[in-house]
Enzyme design. Structure first.
Site, PDB file in Angstrom:
ATOM      1  N   ASP A  13       6.227 -31.263  31.170  1.00  0.00           N
ATOM      2  CA  ASP A  13       7.042 -30.645  32.216  1.00  0.00           C
ATOM      3  C   ASP A  13       8.370 -31.357  32.454  1.00  0.00           C
ATOM      4  O   ASP A  13       8.902 -31.363  33.570  1.00  0.00           O
ATOM      5  CB  ASP A  13       6.254 -30.572  33.550  1.00  0.00           C
ATOM      6  N   GLY A  15      11.171 -30.456  31.266  1.00  0.00           N
ATOM      7  CA  GLY A  15      12.300 -29.520  31.181  1.00  0.00           C
ATOM      8  C   GLY A  15      12.607 -29.171  29.733  1.00  0.00           C
ATOM      9  O   GLY A  15      13.727 -28.763  29.403  1.00  0.00           O
ATOM     10  N   LYS A  16      11.605 -29.277  28.871  1.00  0.00           N
ATOM     11  CA  LYS A  16      11.800 -28.974  27.433  1.00  0.00           C
ATOM     12  C   LYS A  16      12.279 -27.533  27.245  1.00  0.00           C
ATOM     13  O   LYS A  16      13.147 -27.260  26.428  1.00  0.00           O
ATOM     14  CB  LYS A  16      10.479 -29.163  26.656  1.00  0.00           C
ATOM     15  N   GLY A  40       3.730 -24.597  29.707  1.00  0.00           N
ATOM     16  CA  GLY A  40       4.451 -23.657  30.561  1.00  0.00           C
ATOM     17  C   GLY A  40       5.891 -24.101  30.559  1.00  0.00           C
ATOM     18  O   GLY A  40       6.220 -25.136  31.136  1.00  0.00           O
ATOM     19  N   HIS A  41       6.745 -23.376  29.843  1.00  0.00           N
ATOM     20  CA  HIS A  41       8.138 -23.798  29.677  1.00  0.00           C
ATOM     21  C   HIS A  41       9.045 -22.822  30.424  1.00  0.00           C
ATOM     22  O   HIS A  41       9.051 -21.624  30.133  1.00  0.00           O
ATOM     23  CB  HIS A  41       8.503 -23.841  28.188  1.00  0.00           C
ATOM     24  N   ARG A 141     -14.584 -27.957  11.844  1.00  0.00           N
ATOM     25  CA  ARG A 141     -14.499 -27.017  10.713  1.00  0.00           C
ATOM     26  C   ARG A 141     -15.315 -25.740  10.912  1.00  0.00           C
ATOM     27  O   ARG A 141     -15.839 -25.160   9.971  1.00  0.00           O
ATOM     28  CB  ARG A 141     -14.864 -27.725   9.395  1.00  0.00           C
ATOM     29  N   GLN A 221       3.755 -30.156  25.821  1.00  0.00           N
ATOM     30  CA  GLN A 221       3.184 -31.310  26.525  1.00  0.00           C
ATOM     31  C   GLN A 221       4.158 -32.500  26.445  1.00  0.00           C
ATOM     32  O   GLN A 221       5.345 -32.285  26.346  1.00  0.00           O
ATOM     33  CB  GLN A 221       1.798 -31.684  25.972  1.00  0.00           C
TER      34      GLN A 221
END
Ligand code: GDP
Ligand code: IMO
Ligand code: MG
Length: 427
Positions: A13, A15-16, A40-41, A141, A221
């Site tokens: 979080d 600010g990406k 959540g961007h 797997r 993340q």
């Protein structure tokens, strides 16, 4: 050509989304390489807010190809809802999507298992989006890959192989499982819409780089949530660091030109786990209110605290950062003095290293820096910032040893100070 990896330099979080959206203005391709709908961007353009969970944050730029690479775990229903939401706003998305058949699928039962496990005493406060179960199925797997589920000849067998091993454990934690047929009925209509987007992400990126296109790899993340390099076990289940872009896409490290770390001017964390510079009580509450620090995915209040320079130096090292972006500087307006963690004492000894393996026994050591009272949200150049805010930024740059490429002074795309062109690097 320029290939840029953008990573979170804290606990997510940072600010990406805002920064990737800005970079995408001058990019040809934006690639998500890990994580899933736990992300959540937030993008804010001309006052309009959009939150992406799975689609890359460059999606608002109509000429950017959007790639979902094999390191991701994808809830197909959430993906389709995001595509449709943007299309309802008049933005075409599906023609410029590349969805890796090797990405893993999160089914609703894996999210239910995540939430049931998360309710217990061992909870680490996950987002409840099924991330842990999906990555553990991948490692075991038995996972269901996008290509398998979108292929009607393989779908049922792969679903059986995934669901059956969960029967005993699901009963123990009170989660209900679908039958393979029920899961098929859920997948089929979604599959028909998503199938045309399938494409090899590694080849798409390779071709773009050979064409001298600009490619932005968007981390989700943050570094301190990385499965190997974060504050284990209070982490997510993927490699969020820059190296995760290489493994998550299938692009070699020699192809990467720059690695950009995004950090807030202070620090937040959502979920449980160590946070040495956390402010508890009313001091934390006022920072949370000023910064509107509530999760973009779950709405949970974020824990707030001061900037941690040893942590940032650690993050610069494990990612090989070439550039820093400092966000939310505007939120620190009004603090007479701004405390910043400059080192730790561990068992009576001072260290400037981030004591990632002994955070429980470590106490942060602070230095205070002069604050400012001016509103920063209108600043567009460094010279527009008060002298003390410039000093704060220069202090971060000097003590982390990484140049600052951009400073964000508000949520909107326009509220940004560019220091140097990230694609070119600082000359
Ligand atoms: P991400 O997950 O790293 O993309 O970050 P989030 O979107 O979860 O959280 C960042 C929040 O801060 C969002 O609400 C953004 O709109 C907001 N934001 C980003 N940069 C700034 C800034 O410089 N100032 C302010 N006030 N808000 C910002
Ligand atoms: P973006 O991309 C902040 C946190 C959760 C929890 C831990 C594990 O928006 O920065 P998970 O659901 O991944 O198994 O939860 O990781 N977490 C995040 N915190 N931002 C995120 O993403 C996060 N994604 C996961 O709160 O502590
Ligand atoms: Mg976020």
């Amino acid at each position: 050509m320029t290939a840029i990896i953008v990573v979170g330099a804290q606990w997510g979080d940072e600010g990406k989304g805002k920064i990737v959206d800005l970079l995408a203005e001058n990019a040809d391709m934006v690639v998500r390489y890990g994580g899933g709908a736990n992300a959540g961007h937030t993008l804010k353009v001309n006052g309009q807010k959009i939150v992406t969970h799975l689609l890359p944050s460059g999606v608002l730029h109509p000429r950017a190809t959007c790639v979902l690479a094999s390191g991701m775990v994808i809830d197909l229903a959430i993906l389709l809802a995001e595509v449709r939401e943007l299309e309802a706003r008049g933005l075409s998305v599906r023609e410029r999507m590349v969805l890796s058949p090797r990405a893993h699928v999160t089914l609703p039962f894996q999210a239910a298992i995540d939430r049931a496990a998360n309710a217990g005493p061992q909870s680490i406060g996950t987002t409840g989006r099924g991330i842990g179960p999906t990555y553990s199925d991948k490692a075991a797997r038995i996972g269901a890959r996008v290509g398998d589920l979108l292929d009607p000849t393989r779908c049922e067998r792969v679903l059986e192989q995934l669901i059956e091993p969960w029967r005993t454990r699901a009963r123990a934690i009170g989660a209900t499982l679908p039958t393979a047929e029920e899961a098929m009925a859920y997948i089929t209509p979604i599959a028909d819409e998503l199938r045309p987007m399938l494409g090899d992400a590694s080849i798409a990126v390779d071709r773009a780089l050979k064409r001298n296109d600009r490619v932005v790899f968007e981390g989700a993340q943050g570094t301190l949530l990385d499965l190997d390099h974060g504050t284990y076990p209070f982490v997510t289940s993927s490699n969020t660091v820059a190296g995760g872009a290489c493994t998550g896409v299938g692009v070699g490290p020699t192809q990467i030109h720059r690695v950009v770390g995004i950090t807030k001017a202070y620090c937040t964390r959502v979920g449980h786990g160590p946070f040495p510079t956390e402010l508890v009580g009313s001091a934390g509450d006022s920072l949370r209110e000023a910064g509107e620090e509530y999760g973009a995915t779950t709405g949970r209040p974020r824990r707030c605290g001061w900037l941690d320079l040893p942590a940032l130096r650690y993050v610069a090292r494990v990612n090989g950062l070439t550039d820093l972006v400092v966000t939310k500087l505007d939120i620190l307006t009004g603090y007479k003095l701004i405390p910043v963690c400059v080192g730790y004492t561990v068992h009576g000894e001072f260290t400037e290293e981030f004591p990632i393996d002994s955070l429980d026994e470590a106490s942060p050591v602070y230095e205070d820096f002069a604050g400012w009272t001016e509103d920063l949200t209108g600043a567009r150049t460094m010279a527009d910032l008060p002298e003390t805010a410039q000093d704060y930024l220069r202090m971060i740059e000097a003590r982390v040893g990484v140049p600052i490429a951009m400073v964000s002074v508000g949520a909107d795309r326009a509220q940004t100070v560019a220091c140097h062109d990230v694609f070119a690097g600082r000359s």
